[in-house]
Design a protein around this motif. Structure first.
Motif, PDB file in Angstrom:
ATOM      1  N   ASP A 175      47.961  22.642  31.660  1.00  0.00           N
ATOM      2  CA  ASP A 175      46.547  22.346  32.098  1.00  0.00           C
ATOM      3  C   ASP A 175      46.672  21.185  33.051  1.00  0.00           C
ATOM      4  O   ASP A 175      47.134  20.128  32.536  1.00  0.00           O
ATOM      5  CB  ASP A 175      45.782  22.152  30.612  1.00  0.00           C
ATOM      6  N   ARG A 176      46.080  21.388  34.172  1.00  0.00           N
ATOM      7  CA  ARG A 176      45.783  20.402  35.119  1.00  0.00           C
ATOM      8  C   ARG A 176      45.022  19.273  34.692  1.00  0.00           C
ATOM      9  O   ARG A 176      45.156  18.249  34.984  1.00  0.00           O
ATOM     10  CB  ARG A 176      45.099  20.997  36.454  1.00  0.00           C
ATOM     11  N   VAL A 177      44.100  19.450  33.731  1.00  0.00           N
ATOM     12  CA  VAL A 177      43.027  18.342  33.399  1.00  0.00           C
ATOM     13  C   VAL A 177      43.688  17.745  32.373  1.00  0.00           C
ATOM     14  O   VAL A 177      43.331  16.268  32.433  1.00  0.00           O
ATOM     15  CB  VAL A 177      41.925  19.231  32.719  1.00  0.00           C
ATOM     16  N   ASN A 178      44.346  17.878  31.702  1.00  0.00           N
ATOM     17  CA  ASN A 178      45.188  17.233  30.506  1.00  0.00           C
ATOM     18  C   ASN A 178      46.384  16.589  30.789  1.00  0.00           C
ATOM     19  O   ASN A 178      47.122  16.121  29.866  1.00  0.00           O
ATOM     20  CB  ASN A 178      44.933  17.853  29.296  1.00  0.00           C
ATOM     21  N   GLN A 179      46.939  16.744  32.008  1.00  0.00           N
ATOM     22  CA  GLN A 179      48.421  16.250  32.266  1.00  0.00           C
ATOM     23  C   GLN A 179      48.308  14.823  32.893  1.00  0.00           C
ATOM     24  O   GLN A 179      47.405  14.463  33.843  1.00  0.00           O
ATOM     25  CB  GLN A 179      49.112  17.045  33.265  1.00  0.00           C
ATOM     26  N   ASN A 214      47.631  24.965  25.718  1.00  0.00           N
ATOM     27  CA  ASN A 214      48.074  23.958  26.683  1.00  0.00           C
ATOM     28  C   ASN A 214      48.099  24.485  28.168  1.00  0.00           C
ATOM     29  O   ASN A 214      48.138  23.765  29.225  1.00  0.00           O
ATOM     30  CB  ASN A 214      49.272  23.075  26.627  1.00  0.00           C
ATOM     31  N   LEU A 215      47.891  25.840  28.327  1.00  0.00           N
ATOM     32  CA  LEU A 215      48.066  26.346  29.755  1.00  0.00           C
ATOM     33  C   LEU A 215      46.545  26.261  30.463  1.00  0.00           C
ATOM     34  O   LEU A 215      45.735  26.201  29.598  1.00  0.00           O
ATOM     35  CB  LEU A 215      48.359  27.843  29.538  1.00  0.00           C
ATOM     36  N   ASP A 216      46.734  26.299  31.697  1.00  0.00           N
ATOM     37  CA  ASP A 216      45.489  26.114  32.415  1.00  0.00           C
ATOM     38  C   ASP A 216      45.002  27.407  32.332  1.00  0.00           C
ATOM     39  O   ASP A 216      45.323  28.308  32.449  1.00  0.00           O
ATOM     40  CB  ASP A 216      45.970  25.843  34.053  1.00  0.00           C
ATOM     41  N   LYS A 217      43.479  27.142  32.016  1.00  0.00           N
ATOM     42  CA  LYS A 217      42.608  28.105  31.858  1.00  0.00           C
ATOM     43  C   LYS A 217      42.700  29.228  33.139  1.00  0.00           C
ATOM     44  O   LYS A 217      42.498  30.425  32.792  1.00  0.00           O
ATOM     45  CB  LYS A 217      41.226  27.960  31.327  1.00  0.00           C
ATOM     46  N   ALA A 218      42.381  28.747  34.232  1.00  0.00           N
ATOM     47  CA  ALA A 218      42.688  29.667  35.368  1.00  0.00           C
ATOM     48  C   ALA A 218      43.855  30.562  35.623  1.00  0.00           C
ATOM     49  O   ALA A 218      43.751  31.340  36.005  1.00  0.00           O
ATOM     50  CB  ALA A 218      42.536  28.523  36.724  1.00  0.00           C
TER      51      ALA A 218
END
Length: 344
Positions: A175-179, A214-218
């Motif tokens: 996930d780009r938001v949580n890294q 944890n994967l990016d939803k996109a």
């Protein structure tokens, strides 16, 4: 299956018509699978997958793609998962652009082995992405490597003959938001999304992950189907363990084949491990067992399932083992077991 199918198969073989022979073999395997003889279908496709005769090979091996060996043995799975795999096979065979699948679940639930199963059943070679070469610590290099990888994938000869596996895809698209490293992780994930969008519809791509949340939803939205492997009941795990044991016992002589006791040993665990862990425990218990004691592997398996501890007679009784079974698992005579239980 018609008699003419077998006659055509023999004809193609002796005339050296390899493409027709391969296509006819696939058709026969699919016919067996359609009518419920899944194991025979798996065996046929496994033989074809292992033979260079039937599968065009990559002329220039890629730095990022590694051919995977496909085992021809059966893969024990719950019925619900087997139905999902059949659905994927049907989707691929319909040739309507449904070609990207994500397998999610805990370690040891059979995700990677199931990809191999799909490859066997539809007669495709499996190419695994090598993340050790793909991921680079140099800023921006991973994005470049990713572009090179997908160029190689999209330019494979005979695209329809391959499945591409991104095993543990969370290595590159968390996930780009949580890294913490937002910029570099964002670049890699954005690049992957771009490459996924331009993937040739002839290529089947399957990814696996233990970290779905944890994967990016996109990224997850780009897959045509997501298969959850965390659907084993305790009964499923015991049945899978039994299939694993029966396969492994073919390699051993003079060992007890008491399946009732074996199942009780598995059920005795507070939390029954996933099939991958069960396979390792059963294999190790058999490998380490005393050839002079046909029940030694059962004793070792019991200890393995209980953190290496030897269970007391009273504990074994609480877990539902009979006096005879306790004698087998402890080496204490039945009379002594009965006496201890009556005194306790």
């Amino acid at each position: 299956m018609k008699k003419s199918d077998v006659l055509d198969l023999i004809k193609y073989h002796y005339e050296g018509r390899e493409t027709e022979f391969r296509n006819q073999s696939i058709a026969i395997a699919r016919n067996f699978n359609k009518h419920g003889d899944t194991q025979l279908a798996q065996y046929i496709m496994g033989l074809m997958s292992q033979s260079d005769r039937f599968m065009p090979q990559i002329e220039n091996p890629s730095e990022y793609l590694t051919p995977a060996k496909l085992d021809i043995g059966p893969l024990p799975l719950p019925l619900s998962l087997m139905n999902d795999l059949k659905g994927i096979i049907n989707a691929v065979n319909h040739h309507i652009g449904i070609n990207k699948f994500l397998f999610v679940g805990s370690p040891g639930t059979g995700k990677t082995e199931s990809v191999k199963q799909v490859a066997r059943l539809i007669g495709k070679e499996l190419l695994v992405v090598d993340f050790s070469h793909l991921v680079d610590s140099k800023l921006g290099q991973t994005v470049k490597n990713l572009a090179t990888l997908f160029n190689e994938i999209n330019n494979l000869p005979f695209k329809q003959n391959y499945i591409i596996l991104f095993d543990e895809i969370d290595s590159i698209v968390l996930d780009r938001v949580n890294q913490n490293d937002l910029r570099e992780m964002g670049r890699v994930t954005s690049a992957f999304l771009k490459e996924l969008d331009r993937l040739s519809p002839e290529i089947v791509l399957i990814a696996t992950t233990n970290l779905f949340e944890n994967l990016d939803k996109a990224v997850t939205r780009r897959f045509d189907a997501i298969i959850d492997f965390d659907r084993y009941t305790d009964e499923d795990k015991v049945e899978v363990a039994t299939i694993i044991l029966n396969e492994l016992l073919k390699q051993f002589k003079n060992v007890a084949r008491d399946l009732k006791l074996f199942k009780k040993i598995i059920y005795s665990s507070n939390t029954i491990p996933n099939p991958g862990d069960l396979r390792n425990m059963i294999r190790t218990s058999l490998a380490f067992s005393d050839p002079q004691d046909p029940h030694d592997y059962q004793k070792r398996l019991l200890r393995s399932l209980h953190s290496g501890k030897n269970l007391s007679i009273s504990k074994l009784s609480e877990l539902g083992f009979t006096v005879r079974e306790i004698e087998i698992l402890t080496g204490v005579s039945k009379s002594s077991v009965s006496r201890e239980l009556s005194e306790g």
